[in-house]
Design an enzyme around this catalytic site. Sequence first.
Site, mmCIF file in Angstrom:
data_model
loop_
_atom_site.group_PDB
_atom_site.id
_atom_site.type_symbol
_atom_site.label_atom_id
_atom_site.label_comp_id
_atom_site.label_asym_id
_atom_site.label_seq_id
_atom_site.Cartn_x
_atom_site.Cartn_y
_atom_site.Cartn_z
ATOM 1 C CG ASP A 1 12.547 -5.315 -51.143
ATOM 2 O OD1 ASP A 1 13.365 -5.861 -51.918
ATOM 3 O OD2 ASP A 1 12.283 -5.766 -50.004
ATOM 4 C CE1 TYR B 1 9.884 -10.572 -46.986
ATOM 5 C CE2 TYR B 1 9.620 -8.955 -48.731
ATOM 6 C CZ TYR B 1 10.361 -9.487 -47.701
ATOM 7 O OH TYR B 1 11.583 -8.941 -47.376
ATOM 8 C CE LYS C 1 14.358 -9.041 -49.885
ATOM 9 N NZ LYS C 1 13.128 -8.370 -50.311
#
Length: 345
Positions: free
Chosen positions: A59, A64, A86
């Site tokens: 994930d 990030y 995402k």
Amino acid sequence: MAVTASLSDRPTRLIGSDVHLPPFGFGAAPLGNLYRAVADTQVQGALAAAQQAGFSYFDTAPHYGFGLSENRLGPALRADAVVSSKVGRLLVPISAAERAEVRQGFADTPDLKPVFDYTYEAVMASFASSCERLRRERIDIVYAHDLGALTHGPDDEFYWQQFVEGGYRALQTLKAAGRIGAIGLGVNETAVCERALNELTLDVLLLAGRYTLLEQSAAPLLDKCAAAGVSVVVGGPFNSGILARGVMGEGPHYYNYEPAPESVIARVRAIEVVCAEFAVPLSAAALQFPAAHPQVVSVIAGLASAAEVASAKRWLAHAIPAAFWQRLRERGLLDPDVPLPAAGC
């Protein structure tokens, strides 16, 4: 549900999709230099060790490391790895004046910054950029990232409507075209999940930090997910690290990405006392507990090195007696109604 050493045991199909998840996954936020810079060689070692150990679900998110995590994952993963990312933030260039050693919790990042945008066009653009960084034409799961009042405060309704009227339609379009296997929300709060269950059709919720050994405030939400046929992935099983390191040593101790309040420190200390009684590593209990809930299809923990991968595998394989969980319940350290793991094998 007994937890075994196999990271790929009992793969679960997400309802409404063709995606199968293993019970435990690899959280790639640390690969984006979360809180501290991580060398490329360390990242490569972590990902090689993870895949050798049996991790098959990874994930990540554009947020990030402002693209760094996705860029590092892309060339390292096998073609058959399950990947989630995402949408909800676009990465835009920063000026020289905006540079800093650590920005929004990430160190030594590219000269980019995330800007919230849940419109149709932004979600399409974000997805395309993630595919490029991940070197994939398809992403197995895409979560709308950080919707809700916890993140957006007074702008919550604005961004919710922006997503419902735009970004959600983009995700549906991509799923219909086969570019996405499943869609959901990736958040740290339960209220927006409950709203989503009432207003949207989703395959899965990624909920971080709200259903853990330390707190089970999301238990009623998980019951609602069962009724709605929505799968749950648990993130943040260590509650920002406090369940990984414990509180018996020197601090600082972090919870919810901030210094932990004394009430949380006292509760963790009480859990550690029970762990000592049964010779159970705190981290092993933290990883194994959420997987016992029948609605939880996978638990993902952030890992940043081959050593951390080895530790995670060891914790997952650690046999925990049923009496341990019962003792926690007797001392009021677990909700009386949540499912408990079966005795370890």
